[in-house]
Enzyme design. Structure first.
Site, PDB file in Angstrom:
ATOM      1  N   ARG A   1       0.820  -1.224   0.000  1.00 20.08           N
ATOM      2  CA  ARG A   1       0.000   0.000   0.000  1.00 20.08           C
ATOM      3  C   ARG A   1       0.850   1.269   0.000  1.00 20.08           C
ATOM      4  O   ARG A   1       0.341   2.352  -0.221  1.00 20.08           O
ATOM      5  CB  ARG A   1      -0.943  -0.022   1.222  1.00 20.08           C
ATOM      6  CG  ARG A   1      -2.027  -1.075   1.121  1.00 20.08           C
ATOM      7  CD  ARG A   1      -2.698  -1.358   2.462  1.00 20.08           C
ATOM      8  NE  ARG A   1      -1.923  -2.268   3.301  1.00 20.08           N
ATOM      9  CZ  ARG A   1      -2.272  -2.692   4.503  1.00 20.08           C
ATOM     10  NH1 ARG A   1      -3.408  -2.241   5.045  1.00 20.08           N
ATOM     11  NH2 ARG A   1      -1.512  -3.515   5.191  1.00 20.08           N
TER      12      ARG A   1
ATOM     13  N   GLY B   1      -7.394  -3.774  12.800  1.00 19.60           N
ATOM     14  CA  GLY B   1      -8.161  -4.844  13.409  1.00 19.60           C
ATOM     15  C   GLY B   1      -8.908  -4.283  14.617  1.00 19.60           C
ATOM     16  O   GLY B   1      -8.424  -3.375  15.286  1.00 19.60           O
TER      17      GLY B   1
ATOM     18  N   GLU C   1     -10.197  -8.506  11.754  1.00 18.19           N
ATOM     19  CA  GLU C   1      -9.576  -7.562  10.815  1.00 18.19           C
ATOM     20  C   GLU C   1     -10.648  -6.716  10.139  1.00 18.19           C
ATOM     21  O   GLU C   1     -11.772  -7.174   9.909  1.00 18.19           O
ATOM     22  CB  GLU C   1      -8.762  -8.331   9.765  1.00 18.19           C
ATOM     23  CG  GLU C   1      -7.498  -8.932  10.307  1.00 18.19           C
ATOM     24  CD  GLU C   1      -6.626  -7.899  10.998  1.00 18.19           C
ATOM     25  OE1 GLU C   1      -6.089  -7.018  10.326  1.00 18.19           O
ATOM     26  OE2 GLU C   1      -6.493  -7.968  12.241  1.00 18.19           O
TER      27      GLU C   1
ATOM     28  N   LYS D   1      32.798  25.744  -1.690  1.00 20.94           N
ATOM     29  CA  LYS D   1      32.984  24.292  -1.676  1.00 20.94           C
ATOM     30  C   LYS D   1      34.403  23.991  -1.242  1.00 20.94           C
ATOM     31  O   LYS D   1      35.341  24.580  -1.776  1.00 20.94           O
ATOM     32  CB  LYS D   1      32.753  23.707  -3.070  1.00 20.94           C
ATOM     33  CG  LYS D   1      32.788  22.194  -3.062  1.00 20.94           C
ATOM     34  CD  LYS D   1      33.436  21.568  -4.268  1.00 20.94           C
ATOM     35  CE  LYS D   1      34.905  21.850  -4.413  1.00 20.94           C
ATOM     36  NZ  LYS D   1      35.557  21.106  -5.498  1.00 20.94           N
TER      37      LYS D   1
ATOM     38  N   ASN E   1      39.489  40.072   2.664  1.00 23.83           N
ATOM     39  CA  ASN E   1      38.184  40.474   2.125  1.00 23.83           C
ATOM     40  C   ASN E   1      38.128  40.090   0.650  1.00 23.83           C
ATOM     41  O   ASN E   1      39.034  40.418  -0.115  1.00 23.83           O
ATOM     42  CB  ASN E   1      37.995  41.983   2.266  1.00 23.83           C
ATOM     43  CG  ASN E   1      36.563  42.374   1.919  1.00 23.83           C
ATOM     44  OD1 ASN E   1      35.676  42.316   2.757  1.00 23.83           O
ATOM     45  ND2 ASN E   1      36.337  42.744   0.667  1.00 23.83           N
TER      46      ASN E   1
ATOM     47  N   ASN F   1      38.557  27.009 -10.434  1.00 26.42           N
ATOM     48  CA  ASN F   1      39.288  25.899  -9.799  1.00 26.42           C
ATOM     49  C   ASN F   1      39.352  24.660 -10.670  1.00 26.42           C
ATOM     50  O   ASN F   1      40.113  23.755 -10.380  1.00 26.42           O
ATOM     51  CB  ASN F   1      38.664  25.547  -8.443  1.00 26.42           C
ATOM     52  CG  ASN F   1      37.222  25.091  -8.573  1.00 26.42           C
ATOM     53  OD1 ASN F   1      36.482  25.602  -9.403  1.00 26.42           O
ATOM     54  ND2 ASN F   1      36.821  24.140  -7.762  1.00 26.42           N
TER      55      ASN F   1
ATOM     56  N   SER G   1      36.841  43.503  -6.586  1.00 23.25           N
ATOM     57  CA  SER G   1      35.604  42.939  -7.121  1.00 23.25           C
ATOM     58  C   SER G   1      35.848  42.317  -8.485  1.00 23.25           C
ATOM     59  O   SER G   1      36.686  42.783  -9.257  1.00 23.25           O
ATOM     60  CB  SER G   1      34.560  44.052  -7.268  1.00 23.25           C
ATOM     61  OG  SER G   1      34.220  44.527  -5.994  1.00 23.25           O
TER      62      SER G   1
HETATM   63  C1  UD1 Z   1      -1.962  -5.524  11.449  1.00 25.50           C
HETATM   64  C2  UD1 Z   1      -2.956  -6.326  12.296  1.00 25.50           C
HETATM   65  C3  UD1 Z   1      -4.121  -5.432  12.684  1.00 25.50           C
HETATM   66  C4  UD1 Z   1      -3.589  -4.243  13.458  1.00 25.50           C
HETATM   67  C5  UD1 Z   1      -2.513  -3.503  12.671  1.00 25.50           C
HETATM   68  C6  UD1 Z   1      -1.831  -2.479  13.568  1.00 25.50           C
HETATM   69  C7  UD1 Z   1      -2.834  -8.633  11.467  1.00 25.50           C
HETATM   70  C8  UD1 Z   1      -3.474  -9.676  10.644  1.00 25.50           C
HETATM   71  N1  UD1 Z   1      -3.430  -7.454  11.509  1.00 25.50           N
HETATM   72  O1  UD1 Z   1      -2.620  -5.118  10.268  1.00 25.50           O
HETATM   73  O2  UD1 Z   1      -5.033  -6.147  13.487  1.00 25.50           O
HETATM   74  O3  UD1 Z   1      -4.670  -3.359  13.753  1.00 25.50           O
HETATM   75  O4  UD1 Z   1      -1.485  -4.416  12.211  1.00 25.50           O
HETATM   76  O5  UD1 Z   1      -0.939  -1.683  12.836  1.00 25.50           O
HETATM   77  O6  UD1 Z   1      -1.823  -8.897  12.081  1.00 25.50           O
HETATM   78  N2  UD1 Z   1       4.488  -8.836   8.019  1.00 25.50           N
HETATM   79  C9  UD1 Z   1       5.430  -9.823   7.865  1.00 25.50           C
HETATM   80  N3  UD1 Z   1       5.109 -10.918   7.124  1.00 25.50           N
HETATM   81  C10 UD1 Z   1       3.899 -11.066   6.544  1.00 25.50           C
HETATM   82  C11 UD1 Z   1       2.941 -10.051   6.704  1.00 25.50           C
HETATM   83  C12 UD1 Z   1       3.261  -8.954   7.464  1.00 25.50           C
HETATM   84  O7  UD1 Z   1       6.551  -9.736   8.375  1.00 25.50           O
HETATM   85  O8  UD1 Z   1       3.685 -12.110   5.898  1.00 25.50           O
HETATM   86  C13 UD1 Z   1       4.843  -7.629   8.797  1.00 25.50           C
HETATM   87  C14 UD1 Z   1       4.781  -6.361   8.004  1.00 25.50           C
HETATM   88  O9  UD1 Z   1       6.050  -6.078   7.424  1.00 25.50           O
HETATM   89  C15 UD1 Z   1       4.398  -5.310   9.031  1.00 25.50           C
HETATM   90  C16 UD1 Z   1       3.653  -6.117  10.095  1.00 25.50           C
HETATM   91  O10 UD1 Z   1       3.920  -7.485   9.842  1.00 25.50           O
HETATM   92  O11 UD1 Z   1       5.513  -4.694   9.612  1.00 25.50           O
HETATM   93  C17 UD1 Z   1       2.142  -5.876  10.033  1.00 25.50           C
HETATM   94  O12 UD1 Z   1       1.678  -6.214   8.726  1.00 25.50           O
HETATM   95  P1  UD1 Z   1       0.680  -5.263   7.960  1.00 25.50           P
HETATM   96  O13 UD1 Z   1       0.450  -5.858   6.619  1.00 25.50           O
HETATM   97  O14 UD1 Z   1       1.095  -3.864   8.044  1.00 25.50           O
HETATM   98  O15 UD1 Z   1      -0.640  -5.499   8.828  1.00 25.50           O
HETATM   99  P2  UD1 Z   1      -1.853  -4.489   8.985  1.00 25.50           P
HETATM  100  O16 UD1 Z   1      -2.771  -4.668   7.832  1.00 25.50           O
HETATM  101  O17 UD1 Z   1      -1.382  -3.150   9.277  1.00 25.50           O
HETATM  102 MG    MG Z   2       0.476  -2.284   9.226  1.00 27.96          MG
END
Ligand code: UD1
Ligand code: MG
Length: 467
Positions: free
Chosen positions: A15, A140, A154, A349, A375, A384, A403
């Site tokens: 996103r 969520g 969610e 620079k 000056n 340069n 100048s």
């Molecule tokens: C998530 C929560 C949501 C909460 C929100 C808070 C879940 C399913 N949902 O949603 O309830 O309100 O965070 O900010 O957990 N990530 C991984 N591997 C993956 C997927 C995600 O490492 O396969 C990491 C992402 O890099 C990120 C974090 O997990 O840093 C959260 O993932 P993101 O996709 O941002 O979840 P949200 O939709 O924000």
């Molecule tokens: Mg998130």
């Protein structure tokens, strides 16, 4: 019970519509993930595991040592990412497991510590952080019945009633390691995204009748960054914190909403910042300096009592009491010693302007030294670059550069020497000498009126011919 920390940072960040891994987008000049790790480290976990995947190399390079990494090869959701971390830990059981997303840069150590403290003597159950938001969309929701937490739903999976819940899941939990692995193993991807959700573990624990606490914290610490608009909001919030802290320490900030200071910058008490200051990197603004309006300074030092306005400084050092601007560019390697001046439309620079020397107007000096008290007249330029090499110009102490002097480097001007205005100086000038390089001025008396007379008589002659 001691705890280990798991930070989820493998996601695509789809996103964000950006090639940069989401957790490396910057808040107040630092990657989001660094802020999260600071908060996590404040709870003193036995180990911190960062789950990386998308852009793993860039994330590891940016964050560096000090944490452990494990790779989630396929992005199958936050539950799966947590599972990968537990597998990496191996002996994670018997401890609490603090799970934190990598995209919540405003989280504080204090807020996470509440999870640790609450869970300290629990043998089962989960503690999580939640917040009441005026606009909970995208997050969520915490589903309760008579105050008891039943689980998390969610946004995409919520029904209309659940969507109206304003208590959101911050995405931070303290689980019992003994239970967590089993619960993660039983997750099903039966949701709108077809992923394994760590949020579903909360429902499983509650379903077994174990204790689930959601600690409601201030909304200012929970923001999860999924879009560039949310990133801008987080930057604004981080900025407010930073500017607030500086004002509390005695920095005068004329318009906090228009002052942009990275967390990596130092501003000393007694400094004044006018609107439009962008201070980045390792920049230091010393006591009593007055900076702005409209100054962009990166990796630069502004000395005590210096005055800098409407200018760009990159890797420059401005000494105490110096005067810079308006419309001055100080590029890397520029050192203004105390009491010196770089005035309007001046670009420097890799140039040292020694104590009390002045470059007041319309000059470019590169690879040069301007001796103490010298000056440099308006319009002076160091030539340069000869098309192949950069060459040095040395201007001695107390020299007076007329100048519009062109100093064709390499060249040196001795102490106390003078150059005539408009000269192109190609040879060294001895101390105390005058170097002048231009044709002698000729005076032709009465020229102007004779020329006008010639013009008028020619015009009359031409008019007669036409008649
Ligand atoms: C998530 C929560 C949501 C909460 C929100 C808070 C879940 C399913 N949902 O949603 O309830 O309100 O965070 O900010 O957990 N990530 C991984 N591997 C993956 C997927 C995600 O490492 O396969 C990491 C992402 O890099 C990120 C974090 O997990 O840093 C959260 O993932 P993101 O996709 O941002 O979840 P949200 O939709 O924000
Ligand atoms: Mg998130």
């Amino acid at each position: 019970m001691s705890h280990v920390a798991v930070v989820l940072a493998a996601g695509h960040g789809t996103r964000m519509k950006s090639d940069l891994p989401k957790v490396l987008h910057r808040v107040a000049g630092r990657p989001m993930l660094s802020w999260v790790l600071d908060a996590v480290e404040a709870t003193k976990p036995d180990a911190t595991i960062v789950v990386v995947g998308h852009g793993a190399e860039a994330v590891v390079e940016s964050i560096g040592d000090g944490v452990e990494y494990c790779i989630q090869h396929e992005r199958r959701g936050t539950g799966h990412a947590t599972q990968v971390a537990l597998e990496h830990l191996g002996d994670g059981t018997g401890k609490g497991v603090l799970v934190v997303p990598g995209d919540t840069p405003l989280i504080t150590g204090d807020a996470l510590q509440q999870l640790v403290d609450r869970h300290a003597h629990w043998e089962s159950g989960v503690v999580m952080l939640s917040a009441e938001l005026a606009d909970p969309s995208g997050y969520g929701r915490v589903v309760r019945s008579g105050g008891t937490v039943l689980g998390i739903v969610e946004d995409r999976d919520a029904n209309i009633d659940q969507r109206s819940i304003r208590e959101i899941n911050a995405g931070m939990y303290l689980f019992c390691g003994d239970e967590l692995a089993g619960d993660l193993a039983s997750l099903e991807p039966d949701n709108a995204q077809g992923e394994l959700y760590v949020t579903d573990v909360v429902g499983l624990v509650a379903g077994r009748g174990e204790r689930v606490d959601a600690i409601v914290v201030d909304e200012s610490v929970v923001a999860g960054i999924n879009t560039l608009a949310q990133l801008a909001d987080a930057n604004r919030a981080a900025r407010e914190r930073m500017v607030g802290a500086l004002m509390a320490e005695g920095v005068t900030i004329v318009d906090p909403a228009r002052t942009y200071i990275d967390a990596t910058v130092t501003v000393e008490r007694g400094a004044t910042l006018y609107p439009g200051c962008h201070l980045e990197g390792s920049t230091i603004v010393s006591e009593g300096a007055v900076v702005g309006p409209d100054v962009f300074a990166v990796d630069s030092v502004i000395g005590p009592g210096a005055r800098v306005w409407y200018s760009v400084l990159r890797g420059a050092q401005v000494g105490g009491g110096c005067d810079v601007g308006p419309y001055t560019t100080l590029r890397p390697g520029t050192i203004l010693e105390s009491g010196s001046k770089a005035g309007s439309f001046v670009e420097l620079k890799n140039t040292v302007v020694e104590e009390n020397a002045k470059v007041p107007h319309l000059s470019y000096l590169g690879d040069a030294r301007v001796g103490r008290g010298a000056n440099v007249g308006a319009g002076t330029i160091t030539c340069n670059y000869d098309g192949f090499e950069k060459n040095r110009t040395d201007i001695g102490e107390g020299a007076f550069i007329g100048s519009d002097t062109m100093l064709v480097a390499p060249v040196s001007i001795g102490d106390g020497a003078v150059t005539g205005a408009g000269s192109v100086i190609t040879e060294d000038v001895p101390a105390g000498a005058l170097a002048i390089e231009r044709s002698d001025q000729t005076i032709i008396a009465g020229y102007a009126s004779r020329k006008a007379e010639r013009y008028r008589s020619q015009r009359d002659e031409d008019a007669d011919k036409e008649r």
